[in-house]
Design a protein around this motif. Structure first.
Motif, PDB file in Angstrom:
ATOM      1  N   UNK A  85       1.224  -0.968  -0.020  1.00  0.00           N
ATOM      2  CA  UNK A  85      -0.164   0.170  -0.174  1.00  0.00           C
ATOM      3  C   UNK A  85       0.326   0.814   0.197  1.00  0.00           C
ATOM      4  N   UNK A  86       2.498   1.101   0.911  1.00  0.00           N
ATOM      5  CA  UNK A  86       2.656   2.228   0.649  1.00  0.00           C
ATOM      6  C   UNK A  86       3.608   2.968  -0.304  1.00  0.00           C
ATOM      7  N   UNK A  87       3.854   1.726  -1.594  1.00  0.00           N
ATOM      8  CA  UNK A  87       4.459   1.658  -2.557  1.00  0.00           C
ATOM      9  C   UNK A  87       3.657   1.991  -3.386  1.00  0.00           C
ATOM     10  N   UNK A  88       2.676   1.627  -3.590  1.00  0.00           N
ATOM     11  CA  UNK A  88       1.195   2.040  -3.845  1.00  0.00           C
ATOM     12  C   UNK A  88       1.141   3.717  -4.516  1.00  0.00           C
ATOM     13  N   UNK A  89       0.708   3.579  -2.618  1.00  0.00           N
ATOM     14  CA  UNK A  89       0.239   5.411  -3.489  1.00  0.00           C
ATOM     15  C   UNK A  89       2.269   6.628  -3.025  1.00  0.00           C
ATOM     16  N   UNK A  90       3.186   5.724  -3.159  1.00  0.00           N
ATOM     17  CA  UNK A  90       4.148   6.712  -3.420  1.00  0.00           C
ATOM     18  C   UNK A  90       4.430   6.581  -5.191  1.00  0.00           C
ATOM     19  N   UNK A  91       3.440   5.939  -5.915  1.00  0.00           N
ATOM     20  CA  UNK A  91       4.046   5.869  -7.211  1.00  0.00           C
ATOM     21  C   UNK A  91       2.900   6.445  -7.928  1.00  0.00           C
ATOM     22  N   UNK A  92       2.622   6.783  -6.678  1.00  0.00           N
ATOM     23  CA  UNK A  92       0.871   8.054  -7.548  1.00  0.00           C
ATOM     24  C   UNK A  92       0.952   8.654  -7.256  1.00  0.00           C
ATOM     25  N   UNK A  93       2.510   9.112  -6.948  1.00  0.00           N
ATOM     26  CA  UNK A  93       2.501  10.994  -6.625  1.00  0.00           C
ATOM     27  C   UNK A  93       3.025  11.575  -5.200  1.00  0.00           C
ATOM     28  N   UNK A  94       2.107  10.561  -4.084  1.00  0.00           N
ATOM     29  CA  UNK A  94       1.608  11.051  -2.737  1.00  0.00           C
ATOM     30  C   UNK A  94       4.124  10.921  -1.904  1.00  0.00           C
ATOM     31  N   UNK A  95       3.942  12.049  -1.408  1.00  0.00           N
ATOM     32  CA  UNK A  95       5.597  11.516  -0.984  1.00  0.00           C
ATOM     33  C   UNK A  95       4.902  11.130   0.365  1.00  0.00           C
ATOM     34  N   UNK A  96       6.505  10.475   0.029  1.00  0.00           N
ATOM     35  CA  UNK A  96       6.944   8.919   1.016  1.00  0.00           C
ATOM     36  C   UNK A  96       5.808   9.195   2.736  1.00  0.00           C
ATOM     37  N   UNK A  97       6.375  10.239   3.230  1.00  0.00           N
ATOM     38  CA  UNK A  97       5.969  10.955   4.441  1.00  0.00           C
ATOM     39  C   UNK A  97       4.401  10.864   4.614  1.00  0.00           C
TER      40      UNK A  97
END
Length: 383
Positions: A79-91
């Motif tokens: 889920x973290x990787x999925x959100x980060x791949x869609x432009x979300x800042x990692x934090x």
């Protein structure tokens, strides 16, 4: 200057005696000597493993939160990787995933606890009455066991569950409310940092290994995360399906306390193969007291059918590439985990065994991404 001794004379000269180190080395050069050396090496490894187990089981308040946080972080990593791949800042991706998983876990645990707690007294009374009826049948039936034999068997079973240095803590959660709160907070904190800095922590730990082994170690860690995450997600789905099946059967048969009994089955579903069926035995006892032996037998049939459905359909479907381990290995892992750490050990034994098998395969250059069956897969999967 040439020697006056003839070749025959030189051949007749006695050979020089071997030195003591040479004679000692010769003792270990044959098959028995090599087997002895290997046995000493195996005993050394086992002794080191025993020391490690004894050390970690002395600090359950640290060990258990770390293991639970590791499993939850592995489940949430996609889920973290999925959100980060869609432009979300990692934090922000980490924070959102962390809040979601904490809310889900708190909601599920809180809801089940509330349901079971409200009916705990009734469940205990019905279960005790059911055990009394079973004991009466056994003592007066064709086998005719004595009450002392039954009590002794019950005591041995309880001793098995409570075995090991963590057994008492596992059966009671933790000894005090303060330790429960501390363990919960520590788990949440560790989970957050595993989600946020998991790669840095992993690289730091792997950095202690020789450079030639670091590549395999990184690969083993990646595969272990996949195995743990798939196991958690698959187990959650399977436990929910088992609970729904049991709930539907209890409602159709009009067995009282259907919802709390299904909640108990859901919790038991986190122990593979035997967990849901063992937890469902409480439903059989309640059905025996409230609805009679025929309904209790039907509930037992439902539990066995749900177990077989899980074993042959659900596990291959949801964990076909994760829990591809022979059923005997799972049973032995459960027994070892329960002996060392009671209920907590039984819950964590199988995912840890799956991770250990994955690490071994990676280090041994067996490139399959998930645990393989030792014999044809017990879960019904095909290679």
């Amino acid at each position: 200057m040439e020697s006056n001794a003839s070749p025959e004379g030189r051949a007749a000269e006695p050979s020089r005696p071997q030195s003591l180190p040479t004679r000692i080395a010769a003792l270990w050069a044959d098959g028995l000597g090599r087997a002895s050396i290997r046995s000493v090496q195996v005993l050394s490894v086992l002794a080191l493993a025993w020391v490690v187990v004894q050390a970690v089981t002395r600090v359950p308040l640290v060990l258990v939160p770390v293991l639970i946080a590791s499993i939850l972080a592995s489940a949430m990593a996609p889920a973290v990787r999925w959100l980060a791949a869609r432009g979300w800042p990692r934090a922000l991706a980490v924070l959102a995933s962390f809040l979601v998983i904490v809310a889900v876990v708190a909601g599920v645990v809180g809801g089940i606890t509330a349901v079971v707690r409200d009916q705990a007294g009734v469940l205990a009374a019905r279960a005790e009455a059911g055990i009394g009826q079973l004991q009466q049948f056994i003592t007066t039936g064709p086998v005719a066991l004595t009450s002392d034999q039954i009590d002794a068997a019950r005591g041995e079973f309880q001793k098995f569950l409570a075995g090991g240095s963590l057994g008492a803590d596992a059966l009671t959660g933790l000894r005090t409310a303060g330790e429960i709160a501390a363990g919960t907070v520590l788990t949440a904190v560790i989970l957050f940092f595993f989600l946020k800095d998991g790669e840095k922590i992993r690289s730091f730990l792997i950095g202690f290994l020789p450079a030639a082994q670091q590549g395999k170690a990184h690969l083993a860690a990646e595969r272990s995360i996949v195995v743990l995450g798939g196991y958690v997600r698959g187990t959650l789905i399977i436990a929910a399906i088992d609970a729904v099946i049991v709930l539907a059967g209890l409602l159709i048969l009009r067995v009282p306390l259907a919802v709390p009994l299904a909640a108990v089955v859901f919790l038991g579903g986190f122990i593979p193969i035997i967990g849901a069926t063992a937890a469902g035995s409480l439903a059989v006892l309640v059905a025996l007291v409230e609805n009679g032996p025929v309904t209790a037998l039907v509930v037992l049939v439902i539990l066995v059918a749900a177990n077989q459905f899980e074993h042959h359909i659900l596990q291959p479907l949801f964990m076909g590439r994760v829990l591809r381990i022979h059923g005997l290995v799972i049973i032995l892992a459960l027994a070892a985990g329960a002996t060392l750490a009671g209920v907590i050990g039984a819950l964590l034994a199988v995912p840890l065994a799956a991770v250990g098998w994955t690490i071994y395969k990676t280090l041994a250059d067996r490139d399959a991404p998930g645990p393989e069956p030792i014999t044809p897969a017990a879960s019904g999967t095909r290679r």
